[in-house]
Design an enzyme around this catalytic site. Structure first.
Site, PDB file in Angstrom:
ATOM      1  N   LYS B  99      99.146  26.660  31.767  1.00 55.03           N
ATOM      2  CA  LYS B  99      98.289  27.686  30.501  1.00 55.03           C
ATOM      3  C   LYS B  99      98.014  28.593  31.471  1.00 55.03           C
ATOM      4  O   LYS B  99      97.080  28.625  32.293  1.00 55.03           O
ATOM      5  CB  LYS B  99      97.100  26.894  29.958  1.00 55.03           C
ATOM      6  CG  LYS B  99      96.318  27.854  29.088  1.00 55.03           C
ATOM      7  CD  LYS B  99      95.348  26.982  28.114  1.00 55.03           C
ATOM      8  CE  LYS B  99      94.677  27.883  27.068  1.00 55.03           C
ATOM      9  NZ  LYS B  99      93.422  28.318  27.573  1.00 55.03           N
ATOM     10  N   GLY B 160      84.749  31.236  23.572  1.00 61.76           N
ATOM     11  CA  GLY B 160      83.412  30.499  23.456  1.00 61.76           C
ATOM     12  C   GLY B 160      82.526  31.131  22.417  1.00 61.76           C
ATOM     13  O   GLY B 160      81.485  30.903  22.433  1.00 61.76           O
ATOM     14  N   ALA B 186      91.410  30.625  21.043  1.00 58.35           N
ATOM     15  CA  ALA B 186      89.953  31.011  21.544  1.00 58.35           C
ATOM     16  C   ALA B 186      89.358  31.468  20.126  1.00 58.35           C
ATOM     17  O   ALA B 186      89.839  32.004  19.209  1.00 58.35           O
ATOM     18  CB  ALA B 186      89.960  32.030  22.516  1.00 58.35           C
ATOM     19  N   ASN B 208      87.732  24.051  22.583  1.00 57.76           N
ATOM     20  CA  ASN B 208      86.773  23.598  23.732  1.00 57.76           C
ATOM     21  C   ASN B 208      85.226  23.626  23.372  1.00 57.76           C
ATOM     22  O   ASN B 208      84.725  22.544  23.206  1.00 57.76           O
ATOM     23  CB  ASN B 208      87.259  24.185  24.981  1.00 57.76           C
ATOM     24  CG  ASN B 208      86.713  23.752  26.137  1.00 57.76           C
ATOM     25  OD1 ASN B 208      85.869  22.537  26.124  1.00 57.76           O
ATOM     26  ND2 ASN B 208      86.468  24.077  27.537  1.00 57.76           N
TER      27      ASN B 208
END
Lengths: 371, 258
Positions: B99, B160, B186, B208
Site C-alpha cells: 500500500k 483520520g 481515508a 482504521n
C-alpha cells in the site's frame, strides 16, 4: 518572515497583560469555537481559563485520541558528555557547578547504548552539554555513526549548529532535533545565560529552522517553565510551533513542557509551576495545534505522568539517566533529577494497564537515504 | 449480479472491508477488531514494525494464513523513501503487495501525487502489486491504472478525520472510469460512510481510525462489517437509481405510435 521578525512584532508585557486580564466570559466564548486562533490560544492560557480545565481536558483528550489513538511513543536519552562552557543559572551542567565532568569514550558510548537498547528503547535522544572543544561536530558525527545501527531513530539535543553541521549529523543517522529556547523573553534570556555561546538569543531562536532546513524529520521545541511568566511563555511556544509547522511542512513539530526541577546550583525560579499550570499549558496547546507531538519526560513524577496520559501527551521518556555513563554506573553529574525512576518495562506495563499502547518503534533508520 | 467477493489482480477476497492496525490501545484489541471486521486484508505501517524480527508484537498478532498482510509505506516523504520501505518489506519475506503512501506533510497526511506516481512506476516495474493512496483525483487514477497499479485508493476525506465521503463528486467520476478496483481509503468515520461508498459503486473501503479509537473497537469493527455487508447486499439486490429531477408519471410522448 523569520520567527525572530515575528517575535519582534509582539510586546511581551502587552501579551502578558492581555492574557492576565481575560474573563470567564472570554474563555466560555472561545470554548464554543471550532477553530482556535492565536488570540483564542492566549485566552485559554489565562488565569480565567483555570476554571475551565475540565471542558478543555475533555476536548484535548478527544482531539488527541482522534489524531494519535491510544498510543504513547517511548524514547530514552543517552548523555555522552556533561562538559559545558555555558553558565545557564538553572542547569546542572553550568560550568561553575562542581559536579563530576564526564565525556564518554566511544567504547563507553557503545556500552551505554547497549544497556539502553536492552531495556527496549528504540528511539534514542543523544544529549550533551555545550563544549565544542571537548565534543565537536565531528565527534558527534562519530557518535551518531556508532549509534545509528542500534536504534530505529536517533534524535539530538546538543548545542545549536549551522544547517551544514546539522546535515553532517543527518548523514550520520540523526533524524530528529530537540532545541529549547528556554525563554522567549529577551531580557530574561540574557539574565539566565550570563556567559558562554548560549548568550546569542537569535542564533538559538532560529536553530529549529536550520534543523528543518537540513531535513530533520522531527523538531522539538519548548520553554523551560519557571524562568518567566509561564502563560506568556507558552503563548510564544505555541506561536513558534505554528510558525515551524507552516514553514517546514515536511517536519513534525513536537513541544515539551519541562518544569524546573532541583539541579546543582540551587537556582530559584521566577515562579513555581504548579501541576494545574502544566496541565493548562498542555491543554491550551493541544486545542491550538491539534497535530503537534506533546512530550513529557521523566522530570515529572510517576503519578503526574499517569494523570497526564489522556490529556494530550504523545511521547514520553522512560528509564532515563541524565548523567553520562549513568545507565551502567550512576554518579552525581546529572543534568536534572529524574522524578519517575521506573524501568522501561514497568512504565510500559503501567501504560498497558491504563489502555495505552507503548509504541517502541515508529520509524526505521533503514528508511533514510544514506548519502 | 454484484459479487460479494473483491478481486484484486486475480486474487479473491471475501470481504470488501480492509482494516488498519494503527492507533489501537494494544495488539490484542487490534487483532480482535480485525477478526470481528471479517476483513481479509490488514494493512500495517512498516515504520511501526520490525519486519525482520519474528517476535514483533504487531506482526505476531496478524495470522497471515487468514489475512493478506498489506504493508504500507506511511511516513515516507518522497518516492525514494517509499520504494526503500517496500523493498525492505519484500526482502524480509512479505508478499510483494504494497500500500503505497507518500505523505510528506505529517499533519494531514495528504498524499503527494507526484512522488506517489514516481514510486508506483518503479515498484510496478519491480513486480510489486501496488495499491496507491491518493487524493480523489480522477486523472491521477487513470495515470496510475495505465502504469499498472492493481487498485486506486482515493480518500473520502483527510485521513483520520472521520468526516466521511466529502470527495463524492470526484469519487463518482473515478468509479465510473476505473478499470481496477476503487478502494475508498481515508476519512470514513462511521459505518454509514462505508455503506455509502460501497453503494456508490466503490469496490472496497479501508477503515482504521474509526475502529481503533471507538469506545469499543471490536464492536465497532463488527458494525463496519455489517454496514459493508448491507451495502454489498443492496448492490446485489439492484440499487434503485436516483434521479436529479422528478419523472412525469404520464409520459409526454405516449401518444406517439410506430
Amino acid at each position: 518572515m523569520t520567527f525572530t521578525q515575528i517575535l519582534k512584532e509582539y510586546d511581551w508585557n502587552e501579551v502578558k497583560n492581555f492574557i492576565h486580564s481575560r474573563t470567564a466570559e472570554d474563555v466560555a466564548a472561545v470554548l464554543n469555537k471550532d477553530i482556535i486562533t492565536e488570540t483564542d490560544f492566549a485566552v485559554l492560557l489565562s488565569p480565567a481559563a483555570e476554571k475551565f480545565l475540565e471542558p478543555m481536558a475533555k476536548e484535548a483528550s478527544r482531539i488527541t485520541l482522534q489524531r494519535f489513538g491510544k498510543t504513547i511513543k517511548i524514547y530514552g536519552p543517552i548523555y555522552t558528555s556533561n562538559e559545558c562552557t555555558n553558565s545557564c543559572v538553572y542547569c546542572g551542567f553550568n560550568r561553575h557547578n562542581e559536579i563530576p565532568r564526564v565525556t564518554l569514550t566511544d567504547e563507553e558510548v557503545v556500552a551505554e547504548a547497549k544497556t539502553i537498547a536492552d531495556m527496549g528503547i528504540q528511539h534514542l535522544l543523544l544529549v550533551t552539554g555545550e563544549s565544542p572543544k571537548v565534543v565537536s561536530v565531528s565527534d558527534l558525527a562519530r557518535t551518531c555513526d556508532l549509534l545509528r545501527d542500534m536504534f530505529s531513530s536517533l534524535s539530538i539535543e546538543v548545542f545549536p549548529m549551522s544547517t551544514e553541521e546539522y546535515s553532517i549529523l543527518r548523514n550520520s543517522g540523526a533524524d530528529g532535533l530537540t532545541i529549547y529556547q528556554e525563554t522567549y523573553n529577551r531580557e530574561t534570556y540574557a539574565k539566565v545565560h550570563p556567559a558562554g555561546r548560549k548568550r546569542d538569543f537569535e542564533w538559538r531562536l532560529e536553530t529549529p529552522d536550520r534543523g528543518a532546513e537540513a531535513g530533520y524529520r522531527t523538531v522539538g521545541i519548548g520553554a523551560l517553565m519557571g524562568l518567566e511568566d509561564f502563560r506568556t511563555e507558552e503563548f510564544f511556544v505555541g506561536l513558534h510551533a505554528r510558525y515551524l509547522m507552516k514553514h517546514y511542512w515536511k517536519t513534525h513539530v513536537t513541544v515539551s513542557f519541562p518544569r524546573i526541577r532541583f539541579a546543582a546550583g540551587n537556582f530559584t525560579p521566577y515562579e513555581l509551576i504548579k501541576d494545574k499550570n502544566l496541565v493548562q499549558s498542555m491543554l491550551a496547546l493541544r486545542l491550538f495545534l491539534h497535530d503537534a507531538g506533546l512530550v513529557i519526560s521523566t522530570r515529572e513524577p510517576a503519578e503526574m505522568r499517569e494523570h497526564l496520559l489522556p490529556l494530550g501527551v504523545t511521547q514520553m521518556s522512560a528509564g532515563s539517566k541524565t548523567e553520562p555513563g549513568g545507565y551502567n554506573k550512576e554518579h552525581d553529574g546529572k543534568q536534572f533529577k529524574v522524578e519517575d525512576d521506573r524501568s522501561v518495562a514497568e512504565f510500559c506495563a503501567m501504560l498497558r494497564s491504563k489502555g495505552y499502547d507503548p509504541v517502541m518503534k515508529d520509524w526505521d533508520k533503514n528508511f533514510l537515504v544514506r548519502s | 449480479m454484484f459479487s460479494k467477493n473483491l478481486i484484486i489482480d486475480g486474487r479473491t477476497f471475501r470481504s470488501r472491508l480492509m482494516v488498519g492496525t494503527g492507533k489501537f490501545a494494544g495488539s490484542d484489541v487490534m487483532a480482535a477488531a480485525a477478526e470481528a471486521s471479517g476483513a481479509e486484508i490488514v494493512t500495517v505501517a512498516l515504520r511501526r514494525v520490525d519486519v525482520n524480527n519474528p517476535q514483533d508484537d504487531i506482526l505476531n498478532h496478524i495470522d497471515t494464513s487468514k489475512y493478506l498482510l498489506l504493508p504500507n509505506t506511511s511516513g515516507a516523504r518522497d518516492a525514494e523513501e517509499a520504494v526503500r520501505l517496500a523493498r525492505i518489506a519484500r526482502a524480509a519475506g512479505c508478499e510483494p503487495w504494497i500500500k503505497l503512501e507518500v505523505t510528506p506533510d505529517p499533519y494531514y497526511l495528504l498524499p503527494d501525487p507526484i512522488e506517489t506516481f514516481k514510486a508506483a512506476e518503479i515498484l510496478v516495474k519491480e513486480g510489486f502489486k501496488v495499491l496507491p493512496y491518493i487524493n480523489a483525483d480522477p486523472v491521477l487514477c487513470k495515470r496510475l491504472e495505465e502504469i499498472g497499479t492493481v487498485t486506486v485508493m482515493p480518500l473520502g476525506a483527510p485521513i483520520g478525520s472521520n468526516k466521511g465521503i466529502k470527495t463524492v463528486d470526484n469519487l463518482r467520476i473515478i468509479i465510473e472510469q476505473a478499470h481496477v478496483p476503487v478502494v475508498v481509503d481515508a476519512g470514513i468515520g462511521a459505518p454509514s460512510h462505508a455503506a455509502l461508498a460501497i453503494e456508490m459503486g466503490a469496490d472496497a473501503v479501508l477503515v482504521n481510525t474509526a475502529i481503533a479509537t471507538a469506545g469499543d473497537p471490536v464492536k465497532m469493527a463488527l458494525a463496519f462489517k455489517l454496514a459493508v455487508d448491507a451495502a454489498v447486499t443492496a448492490r446485489d439486490a439492484g440499487m434503485p437509481s436516483q434521479k436529479e429531477k422528478a419523472e412525469a408519471s404520464s409520459p409526454l410522448t405516449g401518444f406517439l405510435r410506430d
